[in-house]
Design a protein around this motif. Structure first.
Motif, PDB file in Angstrom:
ATOM      1  N   HIS A 134     -40.828 -37.369 -19.062  1.00 51.78           N
ATOM      2  CA  HIS A 134     -40.013 -38.305 -19.454  1.00 51.78           C
ATOM      3  C   HIS A 134     -38.698 -38.522 -18.246  1.00 51.78           C
ATOM      4  O   HIS A 134     -38.361 -37.317 -17.981  1.00 51.78           O
ATOM      5  CB  HIS A 134     -39.260 -37.963 -20.828  1.00 51.78           C
ATOM      6  N   THR A 135     -38.415 -39.761 -17.843  1.00 55.65           N
ATOM      7  CA  THR A 135     -37.505 -39.822 -17.163  1.00 55.65           C
ATOM      8  C   THR A 135     -36.274 -40.817 -17.654  1.00 55.65           C
ATOM      9  O   THR A 135     -36.596 -41.994 -18.342  1.00 55.65           O
ATOM     10  CB  THR A 135     -38.162 -40.887 -15.720  1.00 55.65           C
ATOM     11  N   ILE A 136     -35.074 -40.412 -17.482  1.00 56.20           N
ATOM     12  CA  ILE A 136     -34.104 -40.996 -17.963  1.00 56.20           C
ATOM     13  C   ILE A 136     -33.118 -41.401 -16.922  1.00 56.20           C
ATOM     14  O   ILE A 136     -32.763 -40.774 -16.231  1.00 56.20           O
ATOM     15  CB  ILE A 136     -33.282 -39.974 -18.905  1.00 56.20           C
ATOM     16  N   SER A 137     -33.020 -42.712 -16.985  1.00 56.03           N
ATOM     17  CA  SER A 137     -32.234 -43.312 -15.480  1.00 56.03           C
ATOM     18  C   SER A 137     -30.963 -43.976 -16.060  1.00 56.03           C
ATOM     19  O   SER A 137     -30.894 -44.800 -16.783  1.00 56.03           O
ATOM     20  CB  SER A 137     -33.168 -44.271 -14.888  1.00 56.03           C
ATOM     21  N   ASP A 138     -30.112 -43.747 -15.242  1.00 56.61           N
ATOM     22  CA  ASP A 138     -28.425 -44.377 -15.414  1.00 56.61           C
ATOM     23  C   ASP A 138     -28.191 -44.028 -16.760  1.00 56.61           C
ATOM     24  O   ASP A 138     -28.312 -42.707 -17.184  1.00 56.61           O
ATOM     25  CB  ASP A 138     -28.767 -45.924 -15.347  1.00 56.61           C
ATOM     26  N   GLY A 142     -22.718 -37.586 -22.262  1.00 60.08           N
ATOM     27  CA  GLY A 142     -23.654 -36.460 -22.447  1.00 60.08           C
ATOM     28  C   GLY A 142     -24.743 -36.762 -23.282  1.00 60.08           C
ATOM     29  O   GLY A 142     -24.619 -37.099 -24.374  1.00 60.08           O
ATOM     30  N   LEU A 143     -26.034 -36.726 -23.223  1.00 64.67           N
ATOM     31  CA  LEU A 143     -27.142 -36.715 -24.065  1.00 64.67           C
ATOM     32  C   LEU A 143     -27.990 -35.460 -24.172  1.00 64.67           C
ATOM     33  O   LEU A 143     -28.185 -34.766 -23.486  1.00 64.67           O
ATOM     34  CB  LEU A 143     -28.085 -37.983 -23.466  1.00 64.67           C
ATOM     35  N   THR A 144     -28.230 -35.386 -25.559  1.00 66.97           N
ATOM     36  CA  THR A 144     -29.088 -34.239 -25.997  1.00 66.97           C
ATOM     37  C   THR A 144     -30.556 -34.679 -25.921  1.00 66.97           C
ATOM     38  O   THR A 144     -30.749 -35.813 -26.325  1.00 66.97           O
ATOM     39  CB  THR A 144     -28.584 -33.543 -27.296  1.00 66.97           C
ATOM     40  N   ALA A 303     -26.298 -30.254 -22.789  1.00 73.06           N
ATOM     41  CA  ALA A 303     -26.372 -31.990 -22.929  1.00 73.06           C
ATOM     42  C   ALA A 303     -26.751 -32.221 -21.269  1.00 73.06           C
ATOM     43  O   ALA A 303     -26.240 -31.571 -20.299  1.00 73.06           O
ATOM     44  CB  ALA A 303     -25.299 -32.736 -23.212  1.00 73.06           C
ATOM     45  N   LEU A 304     -27.615 -33.493 -21.132  1.00 70.91           N
ATOM     46  CA  LEU A 304     -27.655 -33.991 -19.705  1.00 70.91           C
ATOM     47  C   LEU A 304     -26.523 -35.016 -19.592  1.00 70.91           C
ATOM     48  O   LEU A 304     -26.255 -35.884 -20.312  1.00 70.91           O
ATOM     49  CB  LEU A 304     -29.050 -34.632 -19.916  1.00 70.91           C
ATOM     50  N   ARG A 305     -25.758 -34.972 -18.381  1.00 75.20           N
ATOM     51  CA  ARG A 305     -24.718 -35.695 -17.885  1.00 75.20           C
ATOM     52  C   ARG A 305     -25.474 -36.799 -17.353  1.00 75.20           C
ATOM     53  O   ARG A 305     -26.064 -36.946 -16.297  1.00 75.20           O
ATOM     54  CB  ARG A 305     -24.021 -34.891 -16.918  1.00 75.20           C
ATOM     55  N   LEU A 306     -25.338 -38.093 -18.100  1.00 77.50           N
ATOM     56  CA  LEU A 306     -25.920 -39.538 -17.597  1.00 77.50           C
ATOM     57  C   LEU A 306     -24.860 -40.013 -16.559  1.00 77.50           C
ATOM     58  O   LEU A 306     -23.628 -39.855 -16.765  1.00 77.50           O
ATOM     59  CB  LEU A 306     -26.240 -40.477 -18.838  1.00 77.50           C
ATOM     60  N   SER A 308     -24.318 -43.626 -13.839  1.00 79.02           N
ATOM     61  CA  SER A 308     -25.119 -44.681 -12.765  1.00 79.02           C
ATOM     62  C   SER A 308     -25.779 -43.949 -11.529  1.00 79.02           C
ATOM     63  O   SER A 308     -25.234 -43.204 -11.029  1.00 79.02           O
ATOM     64  CB  SER A 308     -23.939 -45.635 -12.129  1.00 79.02           C
ATOM     65  N   LEU A 309     -26.813 -44.319 -11.490  1.00 79.20           N
ATOM     66  CA  LEU A 309     -27.901 -43.790 -10.099  1.00 79.20           C
ATOM     67  C   LEU A 309     -28.315 -42.390 -10.429  1.00 79.20           C
ATOM     68  O   LEU A 309     -28.459 -41.737  -9.503  1.00 79.20           O
ATOM     69  CB  LEU A 309     -27.206 -43.940  -8.818  1.00 79.20           C
ATOM     70  N   THR A 310     -28.119 -41.947 -11.552  1.00 77.21           N
ATOM     71  CA  THR A 310     -28.511 -40.400 -12.128  1.00 77.21           C
ATOM     72  C   THR A 310     -29.935 -40.535 -12.736  1.00 77.21           C
ATOM     73  O   THR A 310     -29.977 -41.355 -13.624  1.00 77.21           O
ATOM     74  CB  THR A 310     -27.327 -39.890 -12.921  1.00 77.21           C
ATOM     75  N   THR A 311     -30.560 -39.724 -12.433  1.00 79.53           N
ATOM     76  CA  THR A 311     -32.173 -39.607 -12.756  1.00 79.53           C
ATOM     77  C   THR A 311     -32.226 -38.164 -13.451  1.00 79.53           C
ATOM     78  O   THR A 311     -32.139 -37.237 -12.678  1.00 79.53           O
ATOM     79  CB  THR A 311     -33.114 -40.203 -12.077  1.00 79.53           C
ATOM     80  N   HIS A 312     -32.843 -38.057 -14.553  1.00 80.00           N
ATOM     81  CA  HIS A 312     -33.006 -36.647 -15.086  1.00 80.00           C
ATOM     82  C   HIS A 312     -34.538 -36.807 -15.508  1.00 80.00           C
ATOM     83  O   HIS A 312     -35.045 -37.718 -16.027  1.00 80.00           O
ATOM     84  CB  HIS A 312     -32.413 -36.402 -16.490  1.00 80.00           C
ATOM     85  N   ILE A 313     -35.298 -35.868 -14.916  1.00 80.44           N
ATOM     86  CA  ILE A 313     -36.770 -35.882 -15.104  1.00 80.44           C
ATOM     87  C   ILE A 313     -37.261 -34.377 -16.138  1.00 80.44           C
ATOM     88  O   ILE A 313     -36.871 -33.738 -15.734  1.00 80.44           O
ATOM     89  CB  ILE A 313     -37.713 -35.755 -13.981  1.00 80.44           C
TER      90      ILE A 313
END
Length: 361
Positions: A134-138, A142-144, A303-306, A308-313
């Motif tokens: 799963h790829t989370i972009s922009d 903070g997202l769990t 939590a993942l810090r979201l 702009s121009l940030t991507t979590h894989i």
């Protein structure tokens, strides 16, 4: 299963539900056996429950594995439980099926906290492993997140894990009065977690009967691979779940064994073990995960810090093999030279092909 998307290759078949993005079923062929590691709730074909919009669709169609973003209930923004990633439709962008592998790429039909979320699901010929990315972009804030595979346990089992620094429960019981773990409590010894009736060994399944329990395990150190393995006695196989612990530093165990007496559960959700790898504060909630909480205090992020121009894989893998003779439990799982190596308590090994660079590039 005409309403589902089927990926099929020699030795593996997976059914995807584009309506909510979950894995409806997963089957690996091993000789003359079909291995089915994941659970499907007994009510998924009940028209009355499917039509009941007071029940979140993730629960009406509860099965297999799904990606939670945010995890559980959100007290930051209005979402159904486990977020739109587990309740909303996904658009199928690409399907590839050939003699070597089968793969689907999908995009969630709506943003999550402003972020775009995509999914890739893949199986390879002759390999009993399901790969998910799963790829989370922009986005912002903070997202769990967490995977939510549910393993069906027809009988007893033996669990083992990559090294953990801590196991903890929070103050809120999942279902009051139907718990075999103590709330709140914590322990650094997984073989002796506090329970109302005495210490509970988290390596043994089940931990109770007629219960609903939830516990968070926090990864230790900086190991390159996080893993959970379950030797299932009745099924005579080994189910294993793999993660990158730098991205998903906690593993949450959900023991659903008849404890929920309300609809649609009605005491019939029995012998289900959730192995939920995530970046969350466990049961403390979404808002708590963005600040100080019990998990963060143990030394990992929650939590993942979201941005702009940030991507979590987020990479994740689930596999299942027949249990070799004399294997009581799995002592270690490692990746070496495109090989996944499972080692027993007696030192015996099973080696499987593994996708090069899947974890940490």
């Amino acid at each position: 299963m005409s309403e589902f998307l089927t990926l099929s290759v020699t030795g593996a078949r997976v059914h995807l539900d584009p309506k909510i993005g979950n894995i409806r079923s997963l089957i690996f062929r091993a000789g003359d056996r079909d291995l089915s590691p994941l659970h499907t709730a007994p009510w998924v074909d009940d028209p009355a429950i499917l039509a009941d919009e007071t029940i979140p669709i993730v629960e009406r169609r509860l099965s297999g594995d799904f990606f939670c973003a945010p995890f559980a209930h959100s007290d930051v923004e209005t979402n159904p439980i486990h977020g739109w990633t587990a309740n909303g439709p996904w658009e199928v962008d690409e399907i590839v099926q050939n003699s070597h592998f089968a793969m689907a790429r999908m995009t969630l039909g709506r943003p999550v906290m402003g972020a775009r979320v995509t999914k890739e699901v893949r199986v390879e010929a002759g390999v009993p492993i399901l790969y998910q990315t799963h790829t989370i972009s922009d986005g912002a804030d903070g997202l769990t997140v967490a995977h939510h595979p549910m393993v069906q346990m027809a009988g007893a089992g033996r669990l083992s894990f990559s090294a953990k620094r801590l196991a903890l429960t929070t103050g809120e019981m999942p279902v009051a009065g139907r718990n075999w773990l103590k709330y709140p409590a914590q322990s650094t010894d997984l073989s002796s977690f506090p329970g109302p009736g005495g210490p509970v060994d988290l390596h043994d399944y089940p931990v109770g009967k007629g219960n609903d329990d939830f516990i968070t395990l926090v990864e230790a150190g900086s190991a390159p691979l996080g893993w959970t393995a379950v030797v299932r006695e009745a099924e005579d196989d080994i189910v294993f779940v793999l993660k990158d612990p730098a991205v998903l530093p906690v593993t949450m165990l959900w023991y659903s064994n008849g404890g929920r007496q309300f609809a649609p559960w009605n005491g019939r959700h029995i012998g289900v073990l959730g192995i939920e790898d995530g970046c969350t504060a466990g049961a403390e909630g979404h808002r708590a995960a963005q600040g100080p909480n019990s998990v963060a205090k143990s030394g990992v992020r929650s939590a993942l810090r979201l941005g702009s121009l940030t991507t979590h894989i987020v990479h994740h893998a689930t596999g299942c093999i027949p249990r070799p003779a004399n294997w009581a439990h799995v002592a270690d799982i490692s990746i070496r030279d495109r090989r996944l190596i499972l080692t027993s308590d007696a030192g015996a090994q099973v080696t499987l092909p593994f996708k090069a660079g899947f974890f940490r590039g």
